[in-house]
Design a protein around this motif. Structure first.
Motif, short mmCIF file in Angstrom:
data_model
loop_
_atom_site.label_atom_id
_atom_site.label_comp_id
_atom_site.label_asym_id
_atom_site.label_seq_id
_atom_site.Cartn_x
_atom_site.Cartn_y
_atom_site.Cartn_z
N GLY A 98 0.79 -1.22 0.00
CA GLY A 98 0.00 0.00 0.00
C GLY A 98 0.82 1.28 0.00
N TYR A 99 2.11 1.16 0.25
CA TYR A 99 3.00 2.33 0.21
C TYR A 99 3.62 2.49 -1.18
CZ TYR A 99 2.87 2.59 5.33
OH TYR A 99 2.47 2.72 6.64
N ILE A 100 3.93 3.73 -1.53
CA ILE A 100 4.51 4.04 -2.83
C ILE A 100 5.81 4.82 -2.63
CG2 ILE A 100 4.17 5.24 -5.04
CD1 ILE A 100 1.14 4.93 -4.59
N MET A 101 6.85 4.39 -3.32
CA MET A 101 8.13 5.08 -3.34
C MET A 101 8.38 5.66 -4.73
SD MET A 101 11.98 3.47 -2.83
CE MET A 101 11.99 2.69 -4.46
N SER A 102 8.81 6.91 -4.78
CA SER A 102 9.19 7.51 -6.06
C SER A 102 10.70 7.64 -6.11
CB SER A 102 8.55 8.89 -6.22
OG SER A 102 9.02 9.52 -7.40
N THR A 103 11.29 7.28 -7.26
CA THR A 103 12.72 7.48 -7.46
C THR A 103 12.93 8.58 -8.49
OG1 THR A 103 12.74 5.67 -9.08
CG2 THR A 103 13.38 5.13 -6.84
N LEU A 104 13.66 9.61 -8.08
CA LEU A 104 14.01 10.73 -8.96
C LEU A 104 15.52 10.73 -9.12
CD1 LEU A 104 11.79 13.67 -7.59
CD2 LEU A 104 11.51 12.46 -9.76
N PHE A 105 16.00 10.18 -10.22
CA PHE A 105 17.44 10.09 -10.45
C PHE A 105 17.83 10.99 -11.60
CE2 PHE A 105 19.45 6.58 -7.99
CZ PHE A 105 18.38 6.37 -7.12
N TYR A 106 18.54 12.06 -11.25
CA TYR A 106 19.02 13.02 -12.24
C TYR A 106 20.39 12.62 -12.78
CZ TYR A 106 15.28 16.10 -10.58
OH TYR A 106 14.06 16.64 -10.25
N ASP A 147 9.88 22.46 -6.70
CA ASP A 147 8.54 22.26 -7.26
C ASP A 147 8.31 20.80 -7.65
OD1 ASP A 147 7.99 24.90 -6.86
OD2 ASP A 147 7.84 25.45 -8.98
N THR A 148 9.35 20.16 -8.16
CA THR A 148 9.23 18.74 -8.50
C THR A 148 8.91 17.93 -7.25
OG1 THR A 148 10.77 18.94 -10.36
CG2 THR A 148 10.42 16.74 -9.46
N VAL A 149 9.62 18.20 -6.17
CA VAL A 149 9.39 17.46 -4.92
C VAL A 149 7.99 17.70 -4.39
CG1 VAL A 149 10.09 17.31 -2.50
CG2 VAL A 149 11.82 17.31 -4.30
N ARG A 150 7.56 18.96 -4.40
CA ARG A 150 6.21 19.26 -3.91
C ARG A 150 5.14 18.56 -4.73
NH1 ARG A 150 8.35 24.82 -3.58
NH2 ARG A 150 8.60 25.41 -1.39
N THR A 151 5.40 18.38 -6.01
CA THR A 151 4.45 17.68 -6.87
C THR A 151 4.48 16.18 -6.60
OG1 THR A 151 4.69 19.35 -8.61
CG2 THR A 151 3.79 17.21 -9.25
N VAL A 152 5.67 15.60 -6.61
CA VAL A 152 5.79 14.15 -6.51
C VAL A 152 5.34 13.64 -5.15
CG1 VAL A 152 7.46 12.24 -6.56
CG2 VAL A 152 7.60 14.06 -8.26
N GLU A 153 5.50 14.42 -4.09
CA GLU A 153 5.08 13.94 -2.78
C GLU A 153 3.57 13.73 -2.71
OE1 GLU A 153 4.45 18.06 -0.20
OE2 GLU A 153 6.27 16.89 0.07
N GLY A 154 2.84 14.31 -3.64
CA GLY A 154 1.40 14.05 -3.71
C GLY A 154 1.08 12.68 -4.27
N TYR A 155 2.08 12.03 -4.89
CA TYR A 155 1.87 10.72 -5.50
C TYR A 155 2.52 9.58 -4.71
CZ TYR A 155 1.45 14.00 -9.45
OH TYR A 155 1.14 15.07 -10.27
N ALA A 156 3.43 9.92 -3.80
CA ALA A 156 4.27 8.89 -3.19
C ALA A 156 4.43 9.15 -1.70
CB ALA A 156 5.64 8.85 -3.87
N ASP A 157 4.75 8.09 -0.96
CA ASP A 157 4.95 8.16 0.48
C ASP A 157 6.39 8.46 0.87
OD1 ASP A 157 2.20 7.25 1.42
OD2 ASP A 157 2.76 5.64 0.05
N CYS A 158 7.33 8.31 -0.06
CA CYS A 158 8.71 8.72 0.15
C CYS A 158 9.34 8.95 -1.22
CB CYS A 158 9.51 7.69 0.96
SG CYS A 158 9.80 6.13 0.12
N ILE A 159 10.43 9.73 -1.22
CA ILE A 159 11.11 10.05 -2.46
C ILE A 159 12.60 9.75 -2.30
CG2 ILE A 159 11.71 11.88 -4.10
CD1 ILE A 159 9.16 13.36 -3.22
N VAL A 160 13.14 8.97 -3.22
CA VAL A 160 14.57 8.69 -3.27
C VAL A 160 15.14 9.54 -4.40
CG1 VAL A 160 16.34 6.93 -3.58
CG2 VAL A 160 14.17 6.35 -2.46
#
Length: 372
Positions: A98-106, A147-160
């Motif tokens: 039920g948890y969602i992790m987002s990975t943002l790799f630049y 702004d990317t983080v503020r957006t993505v946190e609406g979709y995921a429970d944590c961000i890597v």
């Protein structure tokens, strides 16, 4: 140290306690670590009887190695040892259902990104990922990291997040309401790598106190060695040898950090001398992507190479570590030596990151609960 708990954890902690994965004791999986699987008993992974509750450590994000004290490291290690035994299909393998992790790799990544994604999947969670975020996300249109983080946190429970700019993870954490896990910020920090390196040393050598470690290669740009130095400074009797070409010597801020904490360090030019002294030889590649002057890069690469001849000097109990990828700084004929720990080190990254995700997302006690 970060003190706030993210709101989503507060909202979901009660629900998490009734999930199928709420059991505390994992089912044995049978660890595949050949040299280290039996080298260190479970009890030896802790040093100070730290509480197992993550939120006692008051960590919200994992962005800076300096945020960790020994108690927090012990909590991670205890949990990582359990993660080694998680079996697919067991209740423990559904603890993050039920948890969602987002990975943002630049920046490019193999081990860090895949181990985080594997860690989330092995615990029943879901992954949202973007390939080459700098090119294929809205960053290419000029969107700020915040702004990317503020957006993505609406979709995921944590961000890597991995980014080319030093300090980017702290910028992300400053605006995020969900946990941020720093997967490397330019030449700055790589705290999860430092934790898995500590875990590997403990598993391989059997202790973190009173060790000698030689750090070799690109020390100026190596975020892994910078973070590891910060973590090692917590343990008494640690001695560090820096072995690097002149153009990529360890930066003064890390040396000052160690000096202030009473850690003995020495800059050495002879790798063979260091190899005979240390418990851990930590090799790194010369990072071509950090150089603007190719003459400097060519002057630095190939100066310190670990090969079979050098391994003859290494003490029988010592190990060779490398954050990977390697280029030519460790020859492939070293791989068969049982003291070559770098692939076991990479595997340990899975367990440590499983532990961190579970602790950040599924710990069922909140700070308010603990203070009642």
């Amino acid at each position: 140290m970060q003190t706030a708990l993210h709101s989503r954890c507060q909202r979901t902690c009660k629900a998490a306690s009734s999930r199928p994965g709420s059991a505390k004791v994992p089912v044995c999986r049978g660890a595949s670590l050949t040299r280290s699987a039996t080298a260190t008993p479970a009890g030896a992974l802790t040093n100070n009887g730290a509480s197992m509750d993550w939120h006692l450590q008051k960590l919200k994000h994992v962005v800076d190695s300096g945020d960790f004290n020994r108690a927090a490291v012990d909590v991670v290690f205890k949990e990582a040892l359990k993660m080694e035994k998680v079996r697919p299909g067991s209740p423990e393998s559904r603890v993050l259902e039920g948890y969602i992790m987002s990975t943002l790799f630049y920046e490019p990544s193999t081990r860090t990104r895949l181990s985080f994604e594997s860690a989330m999947s092995r615990l029943g969670g879901t992954v949202l990922s973007t390939e080459s975020a700098g090119e294929y996300s809205s960053a290419a249109k000029g969107e700020t990291l915040e702004d990317t983080v503020r957006t993505v946190e609406g979709y995921a429970d944590c961000i890597v997040i991995r980014h080319s700019q030093e300090g980017s993870a702290k910028r992300a954490a400053a605006v995020a309401s969900v946990p941020i896990l720093n997967a490397g910020d330019g030449p700055g920090q790589h705290p999860t790598q430092a934790l898995l390196d500590l875990y590997t040393i403990q598993r391989e050598i059997g202790r973190l106190e009173n060790i000698k470690i030689g750090m070799v290669g690109d020390l100026a740009n190596g975020r892994t060695v910078r973070s590891l130095c910060m973590c090692l400074s917590m343990y008494p009797g640690v001695e560090v040898f820096f072995v690097a070409p002149d153009v990529v010597r360890m930066r003064d801020d890390v040396k000052d950090y160690l000096t202030k904490r009473g850690v003995k360090w020495t800059e050495v030019s002879d790798l063979r001398e260091v190899a005979g002294l240390v418990d851990v030889l930590y090799q790194t590649r010369i990072q071509r992507e950090r150089f603007t002057d190719m003459d400097s890069y060519n002057a630095a690469r190939g100066k310190y190479i670990i090969d079979k001849e050098l391994m003859k000097i290494l003490q029988p109990h010592a190990v060779v570590m490398h954050p990977l990828p390697r280029v030519d700084e460790i020859t492939t004929d070293v791989d068969s030596d049982p003291r070559a720990a770098y692939f076991r080190q990479a595997r340990n990254g899975l367990y440590v990151r499983m532990a961190l995700l579970k602790l950040c997302l599924a710990d069922k006690m909140t700070a308010d609960d603990l203070n009642k």
